[in-house]
Design a protein around this motif. Structure first.
Motif, PDB file in Angstrom:
ATOM      1  N   TRP A 144     -24.623  19.639 -17.149  1.00  0.00           N
ATOM      2  CA  TRP A 144     -25.138  20.963 -16.749  1.00  0.00           C
ATOM      3  C   TRP A 144     -24.764  21.784 -17.838  1.00  0.00           C
ATOM      4  N   SER A 145     -24.488  21.163 -18.949  1.00  0.00           N
ATOM      5  CA  SER A 145     -23.847  22.162 -20.198  1.00  0.00           C
ATOM      6  C   SER A 145     -24.782  23.039 -20.732  1.00  0.00           C
ATOM      7  N   ASN A 146     -26.273  22.743 -20.574  1.00  0.00           N
ATOM      8  CA  ASN A 146     -27.201  23.747 -20.960  1.00  0.00           C
ATOM      9  C   ASN A 146     -27.992  24.400 -19.885  1.00  0.00           C
ATOM     10  N   SER A 147     -27.579  24.131 -18.715  1.00  0.00           N
ATOM     11  CA  SER A 147     -28.144  24.515 -17.456  1.00  0.00           C
ATOM     12  C   SER A 147     -28.427  25.986 -17.400  1.00  0.00           C
ATOM     13  N   PRO A 148     -29.657  26.686 -17.190  1.00  0.00           N
ATOM     14  CA  PRO A 148     -29.629  27.853 -16.875  1.00  0.00           C
ATOM     15  C   PRO A 148     -28.961  28.488 -15.608  1.00  0.00           C
ATOM     16  N   ILE A 149     -28.396  27.701 -14.882  1.00  0.00           N
ATOM     17  CA  ILE A 149     -27.573  28.293 -13.510  1.00  0.00           C
ATOM     18  C   ILE A 149     -26.228  27.691 -13.881  1.00  0.00           C
ATOM     19  N   LYS A 150     -25.720  27.741 -15.226  1.00  0.00           N
ATOM     20  CA  LYS A 150     -24.374  27.248 -15.228  1.00  0.00           C
ATOM     21  C   LYS A 150     -23.264  27.989 -14.771  1.00  0.00           C
ATOM     22  N   PRO A 151     -23.268  29.179 -14.589  1.00  0.00           N
ATOM     23  CA  PRO A 151     -22.178  29.889 -13.792  1.00  0.00           C
ATOM     24  C   PRO A 151     -22.150  29.327 -12.423  1.00  0.00           C
ATOM     25  N   TYR A 152     -23.220  29.021 -11.827  1.00  0.00           N
ATOM     26  CA  TYR A 152     -23.088  28.350 -10.209  1.00  0.00           C
ATOM     27  C   TYR A 152     -22.598  27.246 -10.393  1.00  0.00           C
ATOM     28  N   MET A 153     -22.928  26.399 -11.598  1.00  0.00           N
ATOM     29  CA  MET A 153     -22.534  24.766 -11.508  1.00  0.00           C
ATOM     30  C   MET A 153     -20.979  25.059 -11.843  1.00  0.00           C
ATOM     31  N   VAL A 154     -20.496  25.921 -12.352  1.00  0.00           N
ATOM     32  CA  VAL A 154     -18.992  26.203 -12.784  1.00  0.00           C
ATOM     33  C   VAL A 154     -18.435  26.278 -11.618  1.00  0.00           C
ATOM     34  N   ALA A 155     -19.001  27.545 -10.703  1.00  0.00           N
ATOM     35  CA  ALA A 155     -18.301  27.767  -9.401  1.00  0.00           C
ATOM     36  C   ALA A 155     -18.245  26.761  -8.392  1.00  0.00           C
ATOM     37  N   LYS A 156     -19.552  25.814  -8.322  1.00  0.00           N
ATOM     38  CA  LYS A 156     -19.370  24.669  -7.518  1.00  0.00           C
ATOM     39  C   LYS A 156     -18.596  23.574  -7.848  1.00  0.00           C
ATOM     40  N   HIS A 157     -18.417  23.456  -9.269  1.00  0.00           N
ATOM     41  CA  HIS A 157     -17.350  22.446  -9.791  1.00  0.00           C
ATOM     42  C   HIS A 157     -15.604  22.581  -9.485  1.00  0.00           C
ATOM     43  N   PHE A 158     -15.330  23.800  -9.582  1.00  0.00           N
ATOM     44  CA  PHE A 158     -13.922  24.259  -9.254  1.00  0.00           C
ATOM     45  C   PHE A 158     -13.790  24.423  -7.753  1.00  0.00           C
ATOM     46  N   ALA A 159     -14.694  25.083  -7.069  1.00  0.00           N
ATOM     47  CA  ALA A 159     -14.610  24.988  -5.584  1.00  0.00           C
ATOM     48  C   ALA A 159     -14.427  23.595  -5.008  1.00  0.00           C
ATOM     49  N   ASP A 160     -15.183  22.698  -5.393  1.00  0.00           N
ATOM     50  CA  ASP A 160     -15.287  21.263  -5.156  1.00  0.00           C
ATOM     51  C   ASP A 160     -13.698  20.757  -5.424  1.00  0.00           C
ATOM     52  N   LYS A 161     -13.124  21.014  -6.488  1.00  0.00           N
ATOM     53  CA  LYS A 161     -11.922  20.576  -7.059  1.00  0.00           C
ATOM     54  C   LYS A 161     -10.851  21.034  -6.073  1.00  0.00           C
ATOM     55  N   ALA A 162     -10.929  22.326  -5.628  1.00  0.00           N
ATOM     56  CA  ALA A 162     -10.069  23.036  -4.707  1.00  0.00           C
ATOM     57  C   ALA A 162     -10.063  22.294  -3.531  1.00  0.00           C
ATOM     58  N   LEU A 163     -11.283  21.990  -2.868  1.00  0.00           N
ATOM     59  CA  LEU A 163     -11.297  21.401  -1.894  1.00  0.00           C
ATOM     60  C   LEU A 163     -10.578  19.913  -1.739  1.00  0.00           C
ATOM     61  N   ILE A 164     -10.880  19.274  -2.910  1.00  0.00           N
ATOM     62  CA  ILE A 164     -10.500  17.860  -3.234  1.00  0.00           C
ATOM     63  C   ILE A 164      -8.533  17.875  -2.987  1.00  0.00           C
ATOM     64  N   ALA A 165      -8.051  19.015  -3.771  1.00  0.00           N
ATOM     65  CA  ALA A 165      -6.883  19.100  -3.865  1.00  0.00           C
ATOM     66  C   ALA A 165      -5.972  19.872  -2.525  1.00  0.00           C
ATOM     67  N   SER A 166      -6.979  20.056  -1.612  1.00  0.00           N
ATOM     68  CA  SER A 166      -6.456  20.811  -0.420  1.00  0.00           C
ATOM     69  C   SER A 166      -6.002  19.789   0.606  1.00  0.00           C
ATOM     70  N   LYS A 167      -5.309  19.896   1.632  1.00  0.00           N
ATOM     71  CA  LYS A 167      -4.751  19.416   2.686  1.00  0.00           C
ATOM     72  C   LYS A 167      -5.963  18.698   3.618  1.00  0.00           C
ATOM     73  N   LEU A 168      -7.161  19.303   3.570  1.00  0.00           N
ATOM     74  CA  LEU A 168      -8.320  19.343   4.361  1.00  0.00           C
ATOM     75  C   LEU A 168      -8.786  17.978   4.387  1.00  0.00           C
ATOM     76  N   ASN A 169      -9.494  17.630   5.794  1.00  0.00           N
ATOM     77  CA  ASN A 169     -10.080  16.473   5.598  1.00  0.00           C
ATOM     78  C   ASN A 169     -11.662  16.772   5.232  1.00  0.00           C
ATOM     79  N   TYR A 170     -11.945  16.613   4.038  1.00  0.00           N
ATOM     80  CA  TYR A 170     -12.898  17.409   3.643  1.00  0.00           C
ATOM     81  C   TYR A 170     -14.225  16.248   3.532  1.00  0.00           C
ATOM     82  N   THR A 171     -15.296  16.560   3.525  1.00  0.00           N
ATOM     83  CA  THR A 171     -16.616  16.116   2.827  1.00  0.00           C
ATOM     84  C   THR A 171     -17.583  16.997   1.704  1.00  0.00           C
TER      85      THR A 171
END
Length: 215
Positions: free
Chosen positions: A122-149
């Motif tokens: 998504w380097s040239n995506s028109p919704i790149k800010p949204y993809m960036v937000a999702k990327h780092f939110a997902d990374k935060a969830l993976i790094a958390s103590k939660l049982n995530y999906t």
């Protein structure tokens, strides 16, 4: 399980509310942004609470308290700017994770976006800010103590769901009815094969339950 649904007034969220209302396994507590939305849900017999992802972690924690799981389907929407994307899709999501940990709710199911895990896609995506937000939110969830999906759906459609999907770590771009995304979220709550997993989701030929068991 009693499920706190964040984003209950959204297009996917409304499907999830209906499915949880009909479920024999789960009940729903719907989190929305204002009293008007809450009152509409209450008139339909849905337990609802007003809380804002731009509020404090403590406020969100109070909404989650008493539940057994969280489903996050909230989003800033396509008509807002990058500022709201940052505040809702990233910081709001992370605050909800912190809130879940604060009140001891372990199970957390997140709606992300297809290929959010792959910057190059998504380097040239028109919704790149949204993809960036999702990327780092997902990374935060993976790094958390939660049982995530983390479920990363493709292009979202308003047509009727089929109940058949395709899942995988790196699927080709595709689309999927919102109704089938909602069904996948609800099915994933108790599906142990989705615990601590993230995957792409598009329309396919495999029944949702079978597809999740095949991950």
């Amino acid at each position: 399980m009693k499920v706190l649904l964040i984003g209950a007034n959204g297009q996917i969220g409304k499907h999830v509310v209906h499915l949880l209302q009909e479920s024999k396994e789960h009940t729903v507590k719907a989190m929305v942004r204002d009293e008007a939305q809450m009152n509409v849900l209450k008139e339909k017999g849905v337990e609802a609470v007003v809380s804002n992802l731009e509020g404090s972690v403590d406020e969100i924690a109070e909404a989650i308290r008493g539940c057994d799981a969280v489903i996050f389907t909230a989003g800033s929407g396509g008509h807002t700017g990058p500022d709201k994307t940052l505040l809702v899709d990233l910081d709001g999501a992370v605050k909800s994770m912190e809130a879940a940990e604060k009140v001891g709710v372990d199970r957390y199911v997140m709606v992300s976006a297809i290929h959010a895990n792959n910057r190059e896609s998504w380097s040239n995506s028109p919704i790149k800010p949204y993809m960036v937000a999702k990327h780092f939110a997902d990374k935060a969830l993976i790094a958390s103590k939660l049982n995530y999906t983390i479920i990363r759906p493709g292009g979202l459609l308003n047509e009727a769901g089929t109940g058949n999907i395709s899942v995988g770590e790196n699927l080709q771009q595709g689309s999927i009815p919102r109704e089938d995304v909602a069904r996948t979220l609800v099915t994933a709550i108790n599906e142990e094969n989705t615990f601590k997993r993230s995957f792409d989701l598009v329309a396919g030929d495999t029944a949702i339950g079978d597809a999740l068991k095949s991950l």
